[in-house]
Design an enzyme around this catalytic site. Sequence first.
Site, PDB file in Angstrom:
ATOM      1  CG  ASN A  91      30.598  99.834  21.789  1.00 45.44           C
ATOM      2  OD1 ASN A  91      31.189  99.650  21.104  1.00 45.44           O
ATOM      3  ND2 ASN A  91      30.706 100.069  23.194  1.00 45.44           N
ATOM      4  CE  LYS A 120      44.993 102.708  16.633  1.00 42.47           C
ATOM      5  NZ  LYS A 120      44.022 102.532  15.682  1.00 42.47           N
TER       6      LYS A 120
END
Length: 268
Positions: A158, A73
Amino acid sequence: MKEITGTTRLYGILADPIHHVKTPQRLNEYFAQLGHDGVCVPFHVTPDNLATVVAGLRQLRNLGGFIVTVPHKTAILQLADEASDATTLIGAANVVRREPDGRLVADMLDGEGFVRGVLTAGHELQGKTAYMAGAGGAANAIAFALVKAGVASLTIANRTSAKALDLKQRILTLYPDAQIQVGTPDPSGHQIVINATSLGLADGDALPLDVSRLTPDQLVCEIIMQPKDTALLQAAQARGCRIHYGAPMLACQIPLMAQALGVPGAGQ
């Protein structure tokens, strides 16, 4: 499915691995509903071959475009000729339309699909505190969409905190008043908890967050569709949390994808 002929428009989905994808089935069902002479098929493309495959797809005159999923992506945006301003800011795309002259136009629909899926399931987003694990392609789109949907605050966690901080800064470029924090694996204190990573796709994957900190008042959401009951969702249920599966994110994107691919009558 109707007969495939020389007039059938071709569409694909690029992924690695490919076994888990559900988009071809859903898109083909939607094409049939519209009476569109088109077919979507899976293309197993590894990262090292992505540029070569895309260059070849660009030359197929009966190709309407393709869907892009893990792990392409982010990389696909560099191979497209054009993208919307929001898609460029997100830094990833999941649908690419091929124009008649071979130009490739990219768009990102994951965020809108996720938000529509949550709202369709009867859950509220506006005014809620949200925690999101991940800062990759889908996570970027979901973060922007959550802020647009009116969450009171968003915590981004993250493994590489620099990526979470970069995402925060890009969101603030578009939404300067947004309340964004960079978090840890601890999701406690948030009303909505989202796994926007690919962890859970394969057997033996690590959990995307500290499930021991989940509490029954939280809604825990997945973006992974296969397996349906990921290890995270199973752990969340065991702790009394409400859960939201990954499938609605795709279901709510299908009309948007078809529209972005230029399919006549799509999205109406």
